[in-house]
Design a protein around this motif. Structure first.
Motif, PDB file in Angstrom:
ATOM      1  N   GLN A   5       0.691  -1.272   0.203  1.00 48.04           N
ATOM      2  CA  GLN A   5       0.192   0.054  -0.021  1.00 48.04           C
ATOM      3  C   GLN A   5       0.817   1.327  -0.080  1.00 48.04           C
ATOM      4  N   VAL A   6       1.975   1.071   0.821  1.00 49.60           N
ATOM      5  CA  VAL A   6       2.779   2.397   0.849  1.00 49.60           C
ATOM      6  C   VAL A   6       3.446   2.725  -0.607  1.00 49.60           C
ATOM      7  N   ILE A   7       3.777   1.513  -1.423  1.00 51.13           N
ATOM      8  CA  ILE A   7       4.326   1.751  -2.651  1.00 51.13           C
ATOM      9  C   ILE A   7       3.341   2.032  -3.522  1.00 51.13           C
ATOM     10  N   GLN A   8       2.055   1.563  -3.575  1.00 52.36           N
ATOM     11  CA  GLN A   8       1.159   2.144  -4.278  1.00 52.36           C
ATOM     12  C   GLN A   8       0.789   4.020  -4.070  1.00 52.36           C
ATOM     13  N   GLY A  32      11.572  -3.115  -9.177  1.00 55.52           N
ATOM     14  CA  GLY A  32      11.050  -4.483  -8.791  1.00 55.52           C
ATOM     15  C   GLY A  32       9.550  -4.403  -8.350  1.00 55.52           C
ATOM     16  N   VAL A  33       9.009  -3.427  -8.810  1.00 58.92           N
ATOM     17  CA  VAL A  33       7.551  -3.302  -8.649  1.00 58.92           C
ATOM     18  C   VAL A  33       6.808  -3.540  -9.969  1.00 58.92           C
ATOM     19  N   VAL A  34       5.864  -4.369 -10.001  1.00 59.92           N
ATOM     20  CA  VAL A  34       5.179  -4.711 -11.187  1.00 59.92           C
ATOM     21  C   VAL A  34       3.966  -3.694 -11.302  1.00 59.92           C
ATOM     22  N   PRO A  48       9.175  -6.484   0.304  1.00 56.89           N
ATOM     23  CA  PRO A  48       8.728  -5.346   0.055  1.00 56.89           C
ATOM     24  C   PRO A  48       9.782  -4.141   0.734  1.00 56.89           C
ATOM     25  N   THR A  49      10.177  -4.262   1.759  1.00 58.40           N
ATOM     26  CA  THR A  49      11.251  -3.050   2.336  1.00 58.40           C
ATOM     27  C   THR A  49      12.429  -3.100   1.494  1.00 58.40           C
ATOM     28  N   ALA A  50      13.049  -4.172   1.021  1.00 58.70           N
ATOM     29  CA  ALA A  50      14.233  -4.033  -0.031  1.00 58.70           C
ATOM     30  C   ALA A  50      13.795  -3.394  -1.158  1.00 58.70           C
ATOM     31  N   VAL A  51      12.773  -3.602  -1.822  1.00 58.99           N
ATOM     32  CA  VAL A  51      12.243  -2.941  -2.993  1.00 58.99           C
ATOM     33  C   VAL A  51      11.769  -1.113  -2.541  1.00 58.99           C
ATOM     34  N   ILE A  52      11.429  -1.091  -1.711  1.00 60.49           N
ATOM     35  CA  ILE A  52      11.392   0.171  -1.294  1.00 60.49           C
ATOM     36  C   ILE A  52      12.778   1.044  -1.119  1.00 60.49           C
ATOM     37  N   LEU A  78       7.449   4.561   8.408  1.00 60.37           N
ATOM     38  CA  LEU A  78       8.473   3.772   8.111  1.00 60.37           C
ATOM     39  C   LEU A  78       9.796   4.617   7.997  1.00 60.37           C
ATOM     40  N   THR A  79      11.076   4.239   8.125  1.00 63.35           N
ATOM     41  CA  THR A  79      12.260   4.838   8.187  1.00 63.35           C
ATOM     42  C   THR A  79      13.264   4.017   7.186  1.00 63.35           C
ATOM     43  N   ILE A  80      13.600   4.315   6.095  1.00 65.12           N
ATOM     44  CA  ILE A  80      14.329   3.656   5.036  1.00 65.12           C
ATOM     45  C   ILE A  80      15.463   4.148   4.859  1.00 65.12           C
TER      46      ILE A  80
END
Length: 80
Positions: A5-8, A32-34, A48-52, A78-80
């Motif tokens: 949902q965050v990625i969206q 890495g997001v389709v 998902p965390t690695a993708v973000i 989230l902290t990335i």
């Protein structure tokens, strides 16, 4: 809010900030997001965390979108 949902939400905000939909789609897919034809996240390849993290690195080429993405991550806690 889950990671997909965050990625969206990042994708949605990117579309509001830039008219370059194909460039945005390319960055997300390279990360890495389709993304389907309607600019919806259909799958996330891997953790998902690695993708973000990869997505945030790739968004460097679109500074305004990256700033917006950081705000989305903060709102999601989230902290990335």
């Amino acid at each position: 809010m889950n990671r997909k949902q965050v990625i969206q939400e990042i994708l949605d905000s990117a579309q509001k900030l830039s008219l370059e939909k194909e460039r945005i789609r390319g960055i997300f897919q390279k990360s890495g997001v389709v993304v389907d034809f309607d600019m919806r996240v259909t799958a996330v390849n891997g953790d998902p965390t690695a993708v973000i993290k990869v997505l945030m690195d790739n968004l460097t080429e679109m500074a305004v979108v990256k700033i917006s993405a950081k705000q989305v991550l903060r709102r999601a806690g989230l902290t990335i």
